[in-house]
Design a protein around this motif. Structure first.
Motif, mmCIF file in Angstrom:
data_model
loop_
_atom_site.group_PDB
_atom_site.id
_atom_site.type_symbol
_atom_site.label_atom_id
_atom_site.label_comp_id
_atom_site.label_asym_id
_atom_site.label_seq_id
_atom_site.Cartn_x
_atom_site.Cartn_y
_atom_site.Cartn_z
ATOM 1 N N VAL A 168 12.520 2.018 5.161
ATOM 2 C CA VAL A 168 11.951 2.956 4.177
ATOM 3 C C VAL A 168 10.428 3.054 4.292
ATOM 4 O O VAL A 168 9.885 4.161 4.438
ATOM 5 C CB VAL A 168 12.392 2.586 2.746
ATOM 6 N N LEU A 201 16.159 2.284 -1.277
ATOM 7 C CA LEU A 201 14.816 2.283 -1.859
ATOM 8 C C LEU A 201 14.740 1.312 -3.032
ATOM 9 O O LEU A 201 15.674 1.222 -3.842
ATOM 10 C CB LEU A 201 14.423 3.684 -2.341
ATOM 11 N N GLU A 205 9.429 1.952 -4.831
ATOM 12 C CA GLU A 205 9.303 3.016 -3.826
ATOM 13 C C GLU A 205 9.675 4.391 -4.367
ATOM 14 O O GLU A 205 9.404 5.413 -3.718
ATOM 15 C CB GLU A 205 10.168 2.687 -2.597
#
Length: 313
Positions: A168, A201, A205
């Motif tokens: 990510v 995530l 984030e």
């Protein structure tokens, strides 16, 4: 036969690959060339230290795969081919030209379910992330690696969640670096969408990723595939978090509602884009504060127009 007879002699393999490359322009030779991919990768694996042989071998494989795609020929490259390319990747991890070729090949391989599964088996993700960190400036490498990440994250096969989670921040860095390059941004948005669907995530984030996706939409509104990918990624984030929903309407550079209206104006005649805009709108209305903002910005007029334009959808 020549390559098989002298498999351990680097010069013989190099000449064999050069000779095969001379046939590539002849489209009638494709069925024959398709049978030689394992021979080419065997030569590469045997002489993995030879940079020139790796470059020539990858270039030839790329030509063969590109022709197969052009002629709608289905190619299933087995695990030996993918493991050989991964070995090349690791041995020459600092050669940007070769890495660009290998990553393009990996992206093409990952487009098929079998290819994606083979890449998963050989454990390609840590290598891709390392390459992205080292060559963040290289557009071709970023485009290809994000394409592979999307294929693997979107796959139904089990992939180590810890590995995907580590993708990510790297994918976000790619998006941040290449916001003005529509093709790379498109690929990074699709990867982030797949990663968000897999629940990769973290809570920290959600907000920065929402801001990045809004920036991607803001800077590339004319690209239909990018708009689709960004809308689906944003919808996934809004489904997960009210923080994302609030950031969507309160972004310092302008509300996401206006971006959605602008995207619709540009793509109102593309049912696929409009459908994905509606997927995002459906997540937006789940939050009262967002729904009130939508009302104040007359989003109901846009929805009425969509309903009239697509009555059967």
């Amino acid at each position: 036969e020549f390559m098989q007879a002298f498999w351990d002699i680097e010069e013989a393999q190099a000449k064999g690959i050069q000779q095969l490359a001379s046939f590539v322009r002849d489209k009638s030779a494709l069925p024959y060339l398709l049978t030689l991919t394992e021979l080419i990768t065997f030569a590469m694996k045997t002489h993995v230290d030879s940079l020139k042989l790796q470059v020539d071998g990858c270039s030839l494989l790329l030509e063969i795969l590109s022709q197969a795609l052009e002629q709608d020929v289905v190619m299933a490259l087995d695990e030996n081919v993918t493991s050989s390319l991964l070995e090349t990747l690791r041995k020459h991890s600092e050669n940007e030209e070769l890495l660009s070729l290998v990553c393009t090949l990996l992206m093409m391989i990952s487009a098929s379910e079998v290819g994606a599964e083979n890449l998963r088996k050989v454990g390609v993700i840590p290598d891709l992330l390392s390459i992205l960190r080292n060559f963040l400036h290289n557009e071709k490498i970023c485009l290809s690696c994000c394409g592979v990440l999307w294929s693997l994250a979107a796959s139904e096969n089990n992939i180590d969640q810890t590995l995907l989670k580590s993708a990510v921040p790297v994918t976000s860095a790619v998006l941040q670096e290449h916001l003005q390059n529509g093709t790379v941004t498109e690929s990074a948005c699709s990867a982030l969408w797949a990663l968000s669907l897999q629940g990769c995530l973290t809570e920290d984030e959600y907000e920065p990723t929402t801001v990045l996706l809004l920036d991607a939409l803001r800077m590339n509104p004319e690209r239909p595939v990018l708009v689709k990918n960004a809308c689906l990624a944003l919808a996934s984030l809004l489904r997960l978090s009210e923080i994302s929903a609030l950031r969507f309407v309160m972004d310092s550079k302008g509300s996401g509602i206006n971006l959605i209206k602008d995207a619709y104006c540009l793509h109102f005649d593309d049912p696929e884009v409009v459908e994905d805009i509606c997927v995002l709108i459906n997540e937006m209305v789940q939050y009262e504060d967002v729904a009130l903002d939508m009302l104040s910005q007359k989003m109901e007029d846009l929805l009425s127009e969509i309903k009239i334009r697509f009555p059967s959808s």
